[in-house]
Write a protein that holds these residues in place. Structure first.
Motif, PDB file in Angstrom:
ATOM      1  N   SER A  18       0.831  -1.202   0.000  1.00  0.00           N
ATOM      2  CA  SER A  18       0.000   0.000   0.000  1.00  0.00           C
ATOM      3  C   SER A  18       0.864   1.250   0.000  1.00  0.00           C
ATOM      4  CB  SER A  18      -0.928   0.004   1.216  1.00  0.00           C
ATOM      5  OG  SER A  18      -1.752  -1.146   1.229  1.00  0.00           O
ATOM      6  N   SER A  19       1.949   1.234   0.760  1.00  0.00           N
ATOM      7  CA  SER A  19       2.832   2.393   0.844  1.00  0.00           C
ATOM      8  C   SER A  19       3.532   2.662  -0.488  1.00  0.00           C
ATOM      9  CB  SER A  19       3.872   2.188   1.950  1.00  0.00           C
ATOM     10  OG  SER A  19       3.251   2.007   3.209  1.00  0.00           O
ATOM     11  N   ALA A  22       1.012   4.098  -2.833  1.00  0.00           N
ATOM     12  CA  ALA A  22       0.629   5.437  -2.374  1.00  0.00           C
ATOM     13  C   ALA A  22       1.674   6.475  -2.766  1.00  0.00           C
ATOM     14  CB  ALA A  22       0.434   5.440  -0.856  1.00  0.00           C
ATOM     15  N   CYS A  23       2.913   6.058  -2.928  1.00  0.00           N
ATOM     16  CA  CYS A  23       3.975   6.968  -3.381  1.00  0.00           C
ATOM     17  C   CYS A  23       4.086   6.980  -4.905  1.00  0.00           C
ATOM     18  CB  CYS A  23       5.312   6.561  -2.781  1.00  0.00           C
ATOM     19  SG  CYS A  23       5.431   6.749  -0.993  1.00  0.00           S
ATOM     20  N   GLY A 187      -2.278  10.053  -2.814  1.00  0.00           N
ATOM     21  CA  GLY A 187      -1.520   9.035  -2.105  1.00  0.00           C
ATOM     22  C   GLY A 187      -2.311   8.396  -0.985  1.00  0.00           C
ATOM     23  N   ALA A 188      -3.045   9.220  -0.224  1.00  0.00           N
ATOM     24  CA  ALA A 188      -3.841   8.686   0.890  1.00  0.00           C
ATOM     25  C   ALA A 188      -4.945   7.768   0.397  1.00  0.00           C
ATOM     26  CB  ALA A 188      -4.423   9.840   1.707  1.00  0.00           C
ATOM     27  N   THR A 189      -5.544   8.110  -0.735  1.00  0.00           N
ATOM     28  CA  THR A 189      -6.613   7.272  -1.292  1.00  0.00           C
ATOM     29  C   THR A 189      -6.070   5.916  -1.716  1.00  0.00           C
ATOM     30  OG1 THR A 189      -7.770   9.253  -2.081  1.00  0.00           O
ATOM     31  CG2 THR A 189      -8.415   7.149  -3.035  1.00  0.00           C
ATOM     32  N   MET A 190      -4.901   5.915  -2.372  1.00  0.00           N
ATOM     33  CA  MET A 190      -4.301   4.645  -2.768  1.00  0.00           C
ATOM     34  C   MET A 190      -3.906   3.826  -1.540  1.00  0.00           C
ATOM     35  SD  MET A 190      -4.457   4.323  -6.023  1.00  0.00           S
ATOM     36  CE  MET A 190      -3.432   2.866  -6.119  1.00  0.00           C
ATOM     37  N   PHE A 191      -3.397   4.483  -0.523  1.00  0.00           N
ATOM     38  CA  PHE A 191      -3.003   3.762   0.690  1.00  0.00           C
ATOM     39  C   PHE A 191      -4.224   3.150   1.367  1.00  0.00           C
ATOM     40  CE2 PHE A 191      -2.078   3.464   5.236  1.00  0.00           C
ATOM     41  CZ  PHE A 191      -0.890   2.751   5.219  1.00  0.00           C
ATOM     42  N   TYR A 192      -5.306   3.920   1.456  1.00  0.00           N
ATOM     43  CA  TYR A 192      -6.535   3.406   2.083  1.00  0.00           C
ATOM     44  C   TYR A 192      -7.082   2.215   1.300  1.00  0.00           C
ATOM     45  CZ  TYR A 192     -11.431   3.101   3.426  1.00  0.00           C
ATOM     46  OH  TYR A 192     -12.656   2.639   3.830  1.00  0.00           O
TER      47      TYR A 192
END
Length: 203
Positions: A18-19, A22-23, A187-192
């Protein structure tokens, strides 16, 4: 019996994956936006990278992780990020390390069509060098023929010169903060979505 593909990922691997995404996704949008500022074919490369990043983000979040809402949000935020990041980076680069040079506007023409105005400014330096720039380089209504201006030139000679800002243009900080917010949102959306990924539904 569950196969290797059906086994849930460990928390550590899920966090790492996820990280990474997100990047990678917002960086891909920004890279495409920056390359799109360059003429001579690189604009095509930038658009291709931005579209490829958009497709990967939508497929990953919506198709593989099964988060339709996250896919829609990251698609919209990524598209907006591309718009703001490209112009913001170009403006910041020129204002920070661009070389100042005097010039005179020799012609302002509207090459618009039914979709709206499309201004192009022809500017000449005292050395005789002539540039033709568009709205991407700040050719708007505040630029008039025979006007003397101070342009910003790319020290590397790759980007087209930038015309000075108009009186009603927002400051650079506004564009940068909007781009930063969109970068964080993407990035936060992809991580979530990566952390809350859902298994595929079986019939």
């Amino acid at each position: 019996m569950t196969t290797a593909a059906e086994r849930p990922l460990s928390p550590a691997r899920r966090l790492l994956g996820s990280s990474v995404w997100a990047c990678a996704i917002p960086v891909g949008f920004v890279l495409g936006a920056w390359l799109a500022q360059y003429p001579h074919g690189l604009i095509v490369v930038g658009v291709v990278i931005a579209l490829a990043t958009w497709a990967v983000a939508a497929i990953l979040a919506g198709g593989i992780w099964h988060h339709a809402g996250a896919a829609v949000l990251v698609s919209c935020a990524g598209f907006a990020l591309t718009l703001f990041a490209g112009s913001g980076l170009y403006e910041a680069y020129m204002k920070t390390i661009g070389t100042r040079a005097p010039a005179t506007v020799t012609k302002v023409e509207d090459r618009g069509n039914r979709h709206g105005a499309n201004l192009h400014c022809t500017i000449a330096e005292p050395t005789g060098t002539v540039h033709v720039v568009s709205q991407q380089e700040n050719c708007f209504d505040h630029i008039k023929p025979r006007q003397r201006v101070t342009i910003r030139k790319d020290p590397l000679g790759l980007l087209d010169p930038r015309l000075p800002d108009g009186p009603n243009q927002p400051p650079l900080g506004v564009t940068v903060w909007i781009a930063a917010g969109l970068f964080a949102l993407t990035g936060a959306t992809m991580f979530y979505a990566g952390q809350r990924r859902r298994p595929a539904r079986t019939a």
